[in-house]
Design a protein around this motif. Structure first.
Motif, short mmCIF file in Angstrom:
data_model
loop_
_atom_site.label_atom_id
_atom_site.label_comp_id
_atom_site.label_asym_id
_atom_site.label_seq_id
_atom_site.Cartn_x
_atom_site.Cartn_y
_atom_site.Cartn_z
N THR A 8 85.58 -3.51 58.97
CA THR A 8 85.62 -4.40 57.79
C THR A 8 84.38 -4.20 56.92
OG1 THR A 8 84.68 -6.27 59.03
CG2 THR A 8 87.09 -6.14 58.88
N ARG A 9 83.23 -3.93 57.53
CA ARG A 9 82.03 -3.65 56.73
C ARG A 9 82.21 -2.37 55.92
NH1 ARG A 9 79.10 -4.65 61.81
NH2 ARG A 9 78.52 -6.84 61.85
N LEU A 10 82.78 -1.35 56.55
CA LEU A 10 83.04 -0.08 55.87
C LEU A 10 83.96 -0.32 54.67
CD1 LEU A 10 82.62 3.07 56.15
CD2 LEU A 10 84.83 3.07 57.31
N ALA A 11 85.04 -1.05 54.88
CA ALA A 11 85.97 -1.35 53.79
C ALA A 11 85.29 -2.18 52.71
CB ALA A 11 87.20 -2.08 54.33
N GLY A 12 84.47 -3.14 53.12
CA GLY A 12 83.76 -3.98 52.17
C GLY A 12 82.80 -3.20 51.29
N LEU A 13 82.28 -2.10 51.80
CA LEU A 13 81.40 -1.23 51.01
C LEU A 13 82.18 -0.28 50.12
CD1 LEU A 13 78.76 -0.36 53.76
CD2 LEU A 13 78.39 -1.76 51.71
N GLY A 14 83.52 -0.28 50.27
CA GLY A 14 84.35 0.60 49.46
C GLY A 14 84.28 2.06 49.87
N ILE A 15 83.91 2.31 51.12
CA ILE A 15 83.80 3.68 51.60
C ILE A 15 85.09 4.08 52.30
CG2 ILE A 15 82.59 5.26 53.15
CD1 ILE A 15 80.09 3.50 52.72
N ALA A 16 85.71 5.13 51.80
CA ALA A 16 86.90 5.69 52.43
C ALA A 16 86.48 6.96 53.17
CB ALA A 16 87.97 6.02 51.40
N LEU A 17 86.64 6.96 54.47
CA LEU A 17 86.27 8.13 55.26
C LEU A 17 87.28 9.25 55.02
CD1 LEU A 17 85.27 6.56 58.70
CD2 LEU A 17 83.80 7.14 56.77
N PRO A 18 86.84 10.51 55.12
CA PRO A 18 87.79 11.63 55.04
C PRO A 18 88.86 11.49 56.12
CG PRO A 18 85.53 12.43 54.93
CD PRO A 18 85.46 10.96 55.27
N THR A 19 89.97 12.16 55.95
CA THR A 19 91.06 12.06 56.91
C THR A 19 90.72 12.69 58.25
OG1 THR A 19 92.07 14.05 55.98
CG2 THR A 19 92.87 11.94 55.16
N SER A 20 89.80 13.66 58.25
CA SER A 20 89.35 14.24 59.52
C SER A 20 87.93 14.76 59.36
CB SER A 20 90.28 15.35 59.98
OG SER A 20 90.27 16.42 59.07
N ALA A 21 87.24 14.82 60.48
CA ALA A 21 85.86 15.31 60.49
C ALA A 21 85.84 16.83 60.33
CB ALA A 21 85.19 14.91 61.79
N PRO A 22 84.73 17.37 59.82
CA PRO A 22 84.62 18.83 59.78
C PRO A 22 84.74 19.41 61.18
CG PRO A 22 82.87 17.80 58.48
CD PRO A 22 83.57 16.69 59.24
N SER A 23 85.37 20.57 61.28
CA SER A 23 85.51 21.24 62.57
C SER A 23 84.17 21.81 63.01
CB SER A 23 86.52 22.39 62.47
OG SER A 23 87.79 21.88 62.16
N PRO A 24 83.92 21.78 64.31
CA PRO A 24 82.68 22.39 64.82
C PRO A 24 82.62 23.87 64.46
CG PRO A 24 83.72 21.06 66.52
CD PRO A 24 84.71 21.16 65.38
N ILE A 25 81.40 24.37 64.24
CA ILE A 25 81.24 25.78 63.88
C ILE A 25 80.80 26.63 65.08
CG2 ILE A 25 80.76 25.29 61.46
CD1 ILE A 25 77.78 25.78 62.07
N GLY A 26 80.99 26.10 66.27
CA GLY A 26 80.62 26.82 67.48
C GLY A 26 81.45 26.33 68.66
N SER A 27 80.99 26.65 69.84
CA SER A 27 81.70 26.32 71.08
C SER A 27 81.29 24.94 71.59
CB SER A 27 81.42 27.39 72.13
OG SER A 27 81.86 28.64 71.68
N PHE A 28 81.66 23.92 70.87
CA PHE A 28 81.34 22.54 71.24
C PHE A 28 82.34 21.62 70.56
CE2 PHE A 28 78.91 23.55 67.46
CZ PHE A 28 79.10 22.45 66.64
N ARG A 29 82.29 20.34 70.93
CA ARG A 29 83.16 19.35 70.29
C ARG A 29 82.28 18.40 69.50
NH1 ARG A 29 85.41 16.34 75.58
NH2 ARG A 29 87.13 17.61 74.89
N ASN A 30 82.90 17.70 68.55
CA ASN A 30 82.16 16.76 67.71
C ASN A 30 81.65 15.55 68.48
OD1 ASN A 30 82.15 18.01 65.18
ND2 ASN A 30 84.17 17.22 64.65
#
Length: 159
Positions: A8-30
């Motif tokens: 609710t704080r995120l919405a109250g700030l008017g911030i819309a998150l991207p639909t997905s996070a950037p993919s890792p650029i190596g052999s690991f997970r986010n």
């Protein structure tokens, strides 16, 4: 009245998150959870369209621009958390950030830059968003991005 939660704080700030996070650029997970701790791998200033914020802070990029880039990194961290857990409400708070600034050797305002991320996370998580932190300059970062931040969170079910 809506509950005072990270979502609710995120919405109250008017911030819309991207639909997905950037993919890792190596052999690991986010994101990786271990017990009650949540570890988010280093994220960079990547816009939803894939554009990277690049340059050497203090030479090509101002401290103020880099601070905005650090806020974008925090948005990507939040997106990675939501991708993993479905809701930021499953995250209890921020434990620690490690902020790296791709800085000119004479640049001294690393904490100011990383405050862009710290301030946003505090607004989203309230008192539990106030965290421990390190911020320092480095000679280079992957793809010449301006800022990289890794984070440690506490799971909400551990509080």
């Amino acid at each position: 009245m809506l509950p005072n939660t990270p979502e609710t704080r995120l919405a109250g700030l008017g911030i819309a998150l991207p639909t997905s996070a950037p993919s890792p650029i190596g052999s690991f997970r986010n994101v990786r959870r271990s017990g009650g701790m949540i570890y988010v791998s280093g994220q960079g200033p990547v816009r939803a369209d894939g554009t990277l914020m690049r340059g050497k802070v203090g030479r090509d990029v101002t401290a103020e621009e880099a601070r905005d880039h650090a806020e974008l990194v925090a948005i990507n961290i939040l997106t990675a958390l939501r991708d993993c857990f479905g809701s930021l409400d499953r995250v209890g708070g921020v434990v620690k950030l490690l902020g790296m600034v791709n800085a000119d050797p004479d640049f001294e305002r690393h904490p100011f830059v990383v405050d862009g991320a710290s301030d946003l996370l505090a607004r989203i998580f309230g008192e539990s968003g106030i965290h421990a932190r390190s911020a320092f300059g480095v000679g280079s970062l992957p793809n010449q991005i301006t800022v990289e931040i890794e984070a440690i969170f506490e799971a909400a079910d551990q509080r």
